[in-house]
Design an enzyme around this catalytic site. Structure first.
Site, PDB file in Angstrom:
ATOM      1  NE  ARG A 234      -4.197  -1.347  -0.120  1.00  0.00           N
ATOM      2  CZ  ARG A 234      -4.008  -2.416  -0.722  1.00  0.00           C
ATOM      3  NH1 ARG A 234      -3.438  -2.556  -2.360  1.00  0.00           N
ATOM      4  NH2 ARG A 234      -5.386  -3.349  -1.111  1.00  0.00           N
ATOM      5  CD  GLU A 263      -1.618   3.538  -6.146  1.00  0.00           C
ATOM      6  OE1 GLU A 263      -2.779   2.882  -7.527  1.00  0.00           O
ATOM      7  OE2 GLU A 263      -0.609   3.212  -5.565  1.00  0.00           O
ATOM      8  CG  HIS A 282      -1.373  -0.260  -7.715  1.00  0.00           C
ATOM      9  ND1 HIS A 282      -2.114   0.500  -6.952  1.00  0.00           N
ATOM     10  CD2 HIS A 282      -1.704  -1.633  -6.904  1.00  0.00           C
ATOM     11  CE1 HIS A 282      -2.454  -0.376  -5.516  1.00  0.00           C
ATOM     12  NE2 HIS A 282      -2.308  -1.427  -5.756  1.00  0.00           N
TER      13      HIS A 282
END
Length: 319
Positions: A234, A263, A282
């Site tokens: 995370r 993000e 990601h």
């Protein structure tokens, strides 16, 4: 009962769609995760019995629009963006795809370790720019010390991989699994010892009030000056400002990041300016194999719900 299943993740596999349709469900897609708005979800969730949600936030206000909603199937394992307390208070089950993406994320953690220690992105850019820089020295990963923070499924899968590099493996976890550690030749240590001795530190912790920004200036100061930080868990585990300062000063060896505080990563982030930081999108779990497993797990949870059977992977929190 409604038979509508709302799906946001655009990587939801066709095999899972087929499985749901064969079980009598209607599958309706929103816009992809990074484009969908909360208003669109609210409009479509009204008559849905189940919602397959990606990484987009799912608030109590949106959940409340789903008057017939029985199940929220998280396409992934992190559910901090879901108001799961509200859902559970209103009789809505929340499930995750436990174990579906652990191999893919573990692969990425290892890939980032190798990429940053061997400077693979730098050499790729350099040769494409017409430069030839064989004088740049990098680091072996062989026989180093790897510190794993968080020994759930993914942390354990990383340990299995780095064992093949003849690594000394240290671990830190609030709830140690000593039986596994003995079998895997892993040693649980204090956070301080792990930081002081590790050549690579790989984060696999859940995000909660204890772990939020656990990687701060003090954490980084305790790392070896040659050590590499890897984060596939995370983004909020890391204070990005403190990390930038440590990387810019070269007080640590480097970092490999797949997740960020916000993000997508802001275009003006100073992390882009650093050669000792490898950045990805990601995408640790974004393999064809993991996407299919995650999709099928979500579909199977929905089908169990339709049959009145208990879920296999509901979230562990209790009200």
């Amino acid at each position: 009962m409604s038979n509508k299943v709302l799906v946001t993740p655009d990587m939801f596999h066709p095999d899972a769609v087929t499985l749901l349709k064969e079980s009598g469900f209607e599958v309706v897609f929103t816009k992809p995760t990074r484009q969908v708005t909360e208003d669109e979800v609210r409009q479509n969730i009204m008559d849905a019995v189940a919602y397959v949600v990606g990484s987009n936030p799912l608030t109590a206000t949106t959940i409340s629009e789903g008057k017939g909603l029985k199940l929220i199937a998280r396409f992934g394992v992190g559910y901090d963006a879901i108001d799961w307390r509200y859902a559970m208070q209103n009789g809505i089950t929340v499930t995750v795809t436990a174990g579906a993406n652990e191999q893919s994320v573990a692969d990425m953690a290892l890939a980032l370790m190798l990429s940053i220690s061997r400077q693979i992105p730098y050499f790729d850019r350099s040769i494409r720019d017409g430069q030839w820089t064989p004088q740049i020295m990098t680091h072996e990963m062989w026989s180093k010390t790897v510190g794993i923070m968080g020994t759930g499924r993914i942390g354990k899968a990383v340990a299995k991989r780095v064992a093949g590099f003849d690594a000394t493996i240290l671990a830190y976890d609030a709830y140690p699994d000593y039986s596994w550690a003995e079998r895997a030749n892993v040693t649980y240590v204090s956070k301080e010892q792990l930081l002081a001795e590790s050549d690579y530190i790989s984060l696999h912790l859940p995000l909660n009030k204890e772990t939020d920004r656990i990687v701060d200036a003090s954490f980084l100061e305790q790392m070896k000056p040659t050590a590499f930080l890897i984060n596939t868990a995370r983004g909020q585990l890391v204070d990005e400002s403190a990390l930038y300062e440590a990387l810019a000063r070269k007080s640590i060896g480097g970092a490999g990041l797949d997740v960020y505080n916000k993000e997508p990563l802001s275009k003006d982030s100073p992390l882009y300016l650093l050669d000792n930081c490898v950045l990805t999108h990601h995408v640790s779990s974004h393999t064809k194999e993991a996407m299919r497993r995650m999709s099928l797990q979500c579909a199977e949870e929905i089908i169990r719900m339709g049959k009145g059977e208990p879920p296999q992977h509901s979230i562990p929190e209790k009200l």
